[in-house]
Design an enzyme around this catalytic site. Structure first.
Site, mmCIF file in Angstrom:
data_model
loop_
_atom_site.group_PDB
_atom_site.id
_atom_site.type_symbol
_atom_site.label_atom_id
_atom_site.label_comp_id
_atom_site.label_asym_id
_atom_site.label_seq_id
_atom_site.Cartn_x
_atom_site.Cartn_y
_atom_site.Cartn_z
ATOM 1 N N ASP A 223 0.856 -1.178 0.000
ATOM 2 C CA ASP A 223 0.000 0.000 0.000
ATOM 3 C C ASP A 223 0.902 1.241 0.000
ATOM 4 O OD1 ASP A 223 -2.155 1.678 -0.062
ATOM 5 O OD2 ASP A 223 -3.267 0.668 1.519
HETATM 6 C C1 NOJ Z 1 -4.088 3.914 -0.030
HETATM 7 C C2 NOJ Z 1 -5.258 2.972 0.070
HETATM 8 O O1 NOJ Z 1 -5.227 2.280 1.307
HETATM 9 C C3 NOJ Z 1 -5.325 1.950 -1.046
HETATM 10 O O2 NOJ Z 1 -6.575 1.305 -0.969
HETATM 11 C C4 NOJ Z 1 -5.120 2.587 -2.393
HETATM 12 O O3 NOJ Z 1 -5.172 1.605 -3.394
HETATM 13 C C5 NOJ Z 1 -3.791 3.319 -2.399
HETATM 14 N N1 NOJ Z 1 -3.815 4.342 -1.382
HETATM 15 C C6 NOJ Z 1 -3.486 3.942 -3.736
HETATM 16 O O4 NOJ Z 1 -4.301 5.023 -3.958
#
Ligand code: NOJ
Length: 731
Positions: free
Chosen positions: A257
């Protein structure tokens, strides 16, 4: 030598680490940003993947840098969060889950993939498969709700929908099952907080959706930001390496993430970026999104002998293979090569309207006297509040969400941010051109000014009906959007009290439409509104879909996939509770209950009314003595005693009466849908493979054992509304 081996043999360490790095363009950010010039890094081959960029122009321009100007010409993998539609936004996932239709779940993903791919993308960070039983957690909006069985069905449909039959097709996106795993039970419902749950809950509730996504061939997976029982998921060797890659054979790409590898330092398991990079690599994370830990940390770790080139190569190989499967080497410009025809987009909007109608949940629809003169023929004129009678000439459309077109987008608007959305007011204007519509917001969604309340309430005078649109701003759910007071924000409660009092004083019915990314705690409203609708966030066609339901063009058919509590103190609340040794008994003090609120939810899992009136009878279950390989045929007769055609969703639950471990009081195992005209009867059928009655025994291994199992069928998880038969499992 094949392409991947050939490339690997020629790559420098910096180029390899480039393939393991994903960085954001400035289009959208969800955390800190890597500084520096990605353009030069793409040419240098030290950035191999991008996120948050859209459009054939920009994506092809970046792709050209990689393919035509970098030494090895390796194409970029470009991804974006396409969570509930790309440009054409559909209802949020929590709402869509309640449609209970695999074809819909699959098609909305397919449509989103088509649009995303036409914008030059090859990857979406979806589906989100986090079961949530805590409505304080804002990401509840992005997922399936509270049930693991349902999550498995959604996981399969979404992977099929995004990826299509051939990942290399110009309209296919690689899907990403996220967030692995058990992100939903964050302590106190607070975003990014620690998670501490039992191994049993992990296996029974949180892992099955991911197992299903892997079986369906999901191309990528994202570990959650959170820790699980003390081990951050970005570094979780037993779950990422042993469970996922080992036991479940996942050979796809694991993408961290956003900035999560660096956050291992904040978690307190890594001292610095080098440590963090080593932990993530050892756990099997292939791509570092936005932490720049691999590029900075792994060369040092390699020199120190803490990681090997083979370990790095294994990750690079997986990334290159994904690019190959996506067809990027053969034609890096196939996605976005052709703009979609206007007719395709128009048809998608029509479909978005259909899906939005299906996601609307009618929580309450009270009987009332149609005539203002309550004494005259009261009984004969009795009807439900909705649909609005055709006699309505003056309609009040009040509340801060009545004309809030851009809120209809919901929390993950992707590239749909600037698309025009239809508000409730606009939808009603289009549907009821001859009705006098009066509108006032009364209050803002979330501030302390209640100066507009009196004027808004005064509009009710002489109106035939009131539609009061309340709830959250779209950004009050989604990432980083936990709420400790998940009721009506700002002064909306005061507005509701004033409007309902004024309207009821004149016998005017009030329909409340709630917009939210979670169930809200609204016991007062649930008691006073004549009709209550959960409209969640319905996307681009929201207002038209709501008007279709209000006017009776279609019957509502959506169901809630999360229980709505009576009080926040009941949270986390879900239907699949385990039994207590002292089950609730109002007459016995020492039993499992609250002193100040009932145990059951205000609205249970599966609740949702229609404009029909369905009677359930004659539950049949065959065979009664069941072996593991049998498929149990469950059917029930339904009769629509109402005056309108409607589609009913029928649920099948089971209860294992005596087992080696406590089993939930109800467990969802199937559903069916049946559309019936007024007066029509029909049979809803659900097949239940007996193997699904196995459970995890005391050692967490599956057991299928002899004994009695109750089969329960009905319109929701409210026990009193279910018909039940008992079958015997034979070993
Ligand atoms: C953080 C989020 O937790 C995740 O779900 C997302 O895909 C990423 N950011 C990228 O935007």
């Amino acid at each position: 030598m094949n392409r991947i081996d050939g490339l690997l043999s020629r790559m420098t360490l910096a180029e390899k680490l480039g393939q393991l790095t994903m960085t954001a363009s400035s289009y959208a950010v969800t955390g800190p940003v890597i500084a520096g010039d990605s353009t030069q890094s793409i040419i240098d081959g030290t950035i191999g993947n991008l996120l948050n960029m859209v459009g054939p122009g920009p994506t092809h321009e970046m792709q050209r840098l990689a393919v035509e100007r970098s030494r090895l010409g390796i194409p970029l993998l470009i991804g974006l969060d396409i969570i509930h539609g790309h440009r054409t936004l559909f209802p949020i996932p929590l709402a869509e889950a309640g449609i209970f239709d695999e074809a819909v779940w699959e098609r909305t993903a397919r449509e989103a993939a088509r649009e995303g791919a036409a914008d030059g993308l090859a990857l979406t960070f979806a589906p989100m498969l986090d079961v949530s039983r805590d409505l304080r957690w804002g990401r509840t909006a992005e997922g399936p709700g509270e049930d693991p069985w349902l999550n498995v069905r959604i996981a399969r449909a979404k992977v099929r929908g995004f990826q299509g039959a051939d990942l290399a097709a110009a309209d296919a996106l690689a899907a990403c099952a996220k967030h692995f795993v058990a992100y939903g039970p964050v302590a106190g419902g607070r975003e990014y907080a620690a998670v501490d749950i039992s191994e049993r809950t992990l296996r029974e509730v949180h892992l099955p959706g991911f197992a299903a996504a892997v079986e369906a061939g999901v191309a990528t997976l994202m570990p959650s930001f959170t820790d699980l029982n003390g081990v951050p998921m970005t570094a979780h060797v037993p779950l990422l390496r042993d469970w996922l890659r080992g036991a479940h054979g996942f050979d796809g790409v694991i993408i961290s993430d956003y900035h999560a590898i660096a956050e291992l330092i904040n978690h307190g398991v890594a001292a610095d970026l080098v440590d963090a990079a080593v932990l993530a690599l050892k756990a099997g994370v292939d791509i570092d999104m936005m932490a720049d830990a691999y590029r900075h940390g792994l060369p040092v770790a390699l020199e120190q002998g803490r990681v090997s080139m083979d370990e790095i190569d294994a990750c690079v190989r997986r990334v290159l293979r994904l690019k190959e499967q996506l067809g990027l080497f053969d034609d890096p410009y196939r996605r976005g090569a052709q703009a979609e025809a206007p007719a395709v987009i128009a048809e998608r909007h029509a479909y978005a309207r259909d899906v939005a109608r299906k996601a609307i949940v009618l929580l309450r629809n009270e009987l009332r006297n149609e005539s203002r003169n309550e004494s005259r023929n009261a009984l004969r004129n009795e009807r439900e509040t909705l649909p609005l009678p055709s006699s309505v000439k003056t309609l009040c459309v009040l509340g801060p969400l009545a004309d809030a077109a851009s809120e209809m987008k919901g929390p993950w608007w992707g590239a749909g941010e600037h698309e025009p959305h239809v508000s409730v007011l606009a939808g009603l204007r289009a549907a009821l051109p001859d009705v006098d519509l009066r509108h006032a917001p009364g209050v803002a969604i979330d501030d302390a000014d209640d100066g507009g309340i009196a004027a808004a309430a005064a509009l009710c005078d002489g109106a035939d009906a009131v539609i009061l649109c309340l709830g959250e701003r779209a950004t009050m759910s989604g990432e980083a959007a936990s709420r400790a007071h998940p009721g009506l924000p700002g002064r909306q409660q005061a507005l509701a009290e004033a409007v309902i009092a004024r309207a009821h004083a004149q016998g005017t019915p009030v329909t409340v439409i709630l917009f939210s990314g979670r169930p809200l705690v609204i016991p007062w409203l649930a008691d006073r509104a004549d009709a209550l609708i959960a409209a969640w966030f319905l996307g681009v066609e929201a207002g038209h879909a709501i008007a279709d339901v209000l006017t009776g063009q279609v019957s509502p058919s959506g169901r809630t996939t999360m229980s709505w509590p009576r009080a926040l103190g009941q949270v986390p609340i879900h239907y699949a509770q385990r039994p207590s040794g002292r089950p609730m008994n109002p007459a016995d003090y020492y039993t499992s209950k609250y002193q100040d609120v009932a145990n059951d939810p205000l609205y249970p899992f599966g609740h949702g009314l229609t404009y029909g009136r369905f009677r359930y009878a004659d539950l049949r279950v065959e065979p009664r003595n069941v072996r593991r390989d049998d498929v149990i045929d469950v059917s029930v007769e339904l009769r629509n005693d109402g005056t309108r055609e409607a589609e009913e969703t029928v649920f099948l639950f089971v209860r294992d009466k005596v087992a080696q471990v406590t089993r939930p009081l109800l467990e969802l195992k199937g559903y069916a849908k049946l559309k019936l005209a007024p007066g029509q009867a029909g049979r809803a059928r659900i097949e239940l493979p007996a193997a699904e009655l196995a459970y995890l025994g005391p050692d967490l291994e599956p057991v299928f054992e002899a004994g009695e199992v109750e089969i329960l069928v009905g319109p929701s998880a409210e026990r009193a509304g279910l018909l039940a038969e008992t079958i015997a499992l034979l070993e």
